[in-house]
Design an enzyme around this catalytic site. Structure first.
Site, short mmCIF file in Angstrom:
data_model
loop_
_atom_site.label_atom_id
_atom_site.label_comp_id
_atom_site.label_asym_id
_atom_site.label_seq_id
_atom_site.Cartn_x
_atom_site.Cartn_y
_atom_site.Cartn_z
N HIS A 18 1.09 -1.42 0.54
CA HIS A 18 0.25 -0.20 0.24
C HIS A 18 0.50 1.52 -0.46
O HIS A 18 1.36 2.05 1.18
CB HIS A 18 -1.17 -0.35 1.08
CG HIS A 18 -2.18 1.19 0.91
ND1 HIS A 18 -3.42 0.94 2.03
CD2 HIS A 18 -2.67 2.36 0.60
CE1 HIS A 18 -3.55 2.39 2.07
NE2 HIS A 18 -3.37 2.63 0.72
N HIS A 20 1.37 4.57 -2.53
CA HIS A 20 0.96 5.54 -3.73
C HIS A 20 2.07 5.89 -4.17
O HIS A 20 3.08 7.14 -3.44
CB HIS A 20 0.02 6.38 -3.39
CG HIS A 20 -1.38 6.48 -2.44
ND1 HIS A 20 -2.72 5.69 -2.93
CD2 HIS A 20 -1.89 5.60 -1.82
CE1 HIS A 20 -3.62 5.21 -2.93
NE2 HIS A 20 -3.33 5.28 -1.69
N HIS A 198 -9.96 0.95 -1.55
CA HIS A 198 -9.45 1.72 -0.12
C HIS A 198 -11.46 1.81 0.39
O HIS A 198 -11.99 2.08 -0.34
CB HIS A 198 -9.20 3.72 -0.10
CG HIS A 198 -7.40 3.36 -0.65
ND1 HIS A 198 -6.71 2.73 -1.75
CD2 HIS A 198 -6.99 3.80 -0.14
CE1 HIS A 198 -5.57 2.85 -1.25
NE2 HIS A 198 -5.86 4.27 -0.55
N GLU A 201 -11.05 3.95 5.93
CA GLU A 201 -10.32 4.46 6.28
C GLU A 201 -11.02 5.27 7.49
O GLU A 201 -10.86 5.13 9.03
CB GLU A 201 -9.50 5.34 4.83
CG GLU A 201 -8.20 5.51 5.39
CD GLU A 201 -7.67 6.73 4.35
OE1 GLU A 201 -8.10 7.00 2.71
OE2 GLU A 201 -6.69 7.32 4.70
N ASP A 279 1.61 4.05 3.05
CA ASP A 279 0.35 4.89 2.16
C ASP A 279 1.38 5.41 1.07
O ASP A 279 1.57 5.98 -0.18
CB ASP A 279 -0.50 5.62 3.17
CG ASP A 279 -1.96 5.58 2.37
OD1 ASP A 279 -1.94 5.91 1.14
OD2 ASP A 279 -2.51 6.26 3.57
N ASP A 280 1.63 6.97 1.80
CA ASP A 280 2.27 8.05 1.70
C ASP A 280 3.27 8.87 1.61
O ASP A 280 3.37 10.30 2.69
CB ASP A 280 0.91 9.50 1.39
CG ASP A 280 0.26 9.22 0.54
OD1 ASP A 280 -0.01 9.19 -1.24
OD2 ASP A 280 -1.25 9.09 0.84
N1 ADE Z 1 -5.16 8.49 -2.25
C1 ADE Z 1 -3.33 9.11 -1.98
N2 ADE Z 1 -3.12 8.71 -0.22
C2 ADE Z 1 -4.78 8.35 0.40
C3 ADE Z 1 -5.18 7.81 0.98
N3 ADE Z 1 -4.69 7.96 2.35
N4 ADE Z 1 -6.89 7.84 1.04
C4 ADE Z 1 -7.48 7.88 0.04
N5 ADE Z 1 -6.33 8.20 -1.19
C5 ADE Z 1 -5.23 7.99 -1.12
ZN ZN Z 2 -3.76 4.73 0.26
#
Ligand code: ADE
Ligand code: ZN
Length: 337
Positions: A18, A20, A198, A201, A279-280
């Site tokens: 996971h 992005h 997703h 969340e 994630d990011d």
């Molecule tokens: N796009 C990038 N990060 C995300 C996240 N945590 N939740 C939903 N979309 C995303």
């Molecule tokens: Zn994500």
């Protein structure tokens, strides 16, 4: 934290499922690409951009994340971004990675689908040659856009079908339930693509249920809201549906107020196939090992949990059975040292 446990977390072989890739764009690279491409940024400096990273919820992050991605124009930009992430992943002993990318963020700015996918894919191939790290691409549909736009994106992706392992669903969760994309996902399934989404969340557990029932998602990204629905937890355990959990993301987007409140340990204790991911990472203050270390510092997680999480990361991966078995053997060899 205990130095031995920290060393285990850092060195153990792991998969990241996971991430992005646009969320790996560090402020320094955003500025370098802006300069290279003559793109004007609404921030005076790297520090000014970084200080804007104070999020209150998912949408407050997404607004900045989409603005950051506006510097990506050429195939080389996508390559450089992806290679920078893969280099860090290799340093963290990631042996397999399944990368999300958001083509609509780029095609809506006039960047060709080919530019995006070819740049990312070439970096993944180079990482395999350099380090033996395997990788695959998961194309995500932006759920705040329409079903029609998702179908158009899938159409654009068809010539590159062999470069994709699956599709996912991301962006603004609340108000955009998975079922909106049931027909697109059905088409993707027919193409032999793996399906993830997703859900849960910051949205309700009902979105996890419809991601399973209506999208036939094989893995749920985040999914931490499942704990609000005991029957859903039982189902996830029974079906062994993996959750790709992202502790620092959840903290920075205020899904949990403190990491001590995170339910990662509770998910594992319930028997859910949870995994740890970043994630990011450029936006949430850490790559995968930072996520492991922060979670293990905040929660009473042990070496046995580390082993389970390493194992889960490969058993949840879309790997061929023989590759999966080989990676799981690597985990066992590591932990029996
Ligand atoms: N796009 C990038 N990060 C995300 C996240 N945590 N939740 C939903 N979309 C995303
Ligand atoms: Zn994500």
């Amino acid at each position: 934290m205990d130095a031995t446990l920290r060393n285990i977390l850092e060195k153990m072989p792991k998969a990241e499922l996971h991430i992005h890739i646009e969320g790996s764009l560090e402020p320094e690279l955003i500025f370098a690409l802006a300069r290279r491409n003559g793109v004007a940024l609404p921030y005076a400096s790297v520090d000014a951009l970084r200080s804007a990273y104070a999020f209150t919820d998912l949408q407050s992050f997404l607004d900045i994340y989409y603005a950051g991605a506006s510097v990506l124009l050429a195939e080389e930009d996508f390559y450089d971004m992806t290679m920078a992430y893969l280099q860090r992943a290799n340093n963290d002993n990631v042996r397999h990675v399944e990368l999300f990318f958001d083509p609509q963020t780029h095609t809506s700015r006039g960047v060709a689908f080919a530019t995006v996918v070819n740049g990312i894919h070439r970096a993944v191939q180079d990482a395999r040659e350099k380090w033996g790290m395997t990788g695959a691409l998961i194309m995500c549909f932006l759920r705040h856009l329409s079903e029609e736009e998702a179908f158009a994106t899938l159409e654009a992706a068809l010539p590159y079908r062999d470069k994709l392992i699956g599709v996912g669903l991301d962006s603004s969760e609340r108000g955009h339930p998975p079922e909106k994309f049931a027909r697109v996902f059905a088409r993707c399934k027919g193409l032999g693509l793996h399906l993830v989404a997703h859900a849960g969340e910051e949205g309700p557990p009902a979105y996890i249920t419809t991601a399973l029932d209506d999208l036939h998602a094989e893995r749920i990204d985040h999914g931490v809201a499942c704990m609000q629905d005991p029957a859903l937890v039982q189902r996830l355990v029974r079906q062994q549906t993996p959750l790709t959990v992202c502790p620092l993301s959840n903290l920075k987007l205020c899904v949990f107020k403190r990491l001590q409140d995170h339910n990662l340990l509770a998910l594992l204790e319930a028997g859910i196939v949870a995994t740890v991911n970043s994630d990011d990472p450029a936006y949430f203050g850490g790559y995968i090992n930072d996520n492991f270390i922060a979670a293990f510092e905040a929660l009473p997680l042990t070496r046995e949990h580390a082993r389970r999480l390493a194992r889960n990361s490969f058993s949840a991966a879309f790997l061929a059975p023989e590759d999966k078995a080989r990676r799981l053997r690597e985990v066992e060899a590591f932990f029996s040292q």
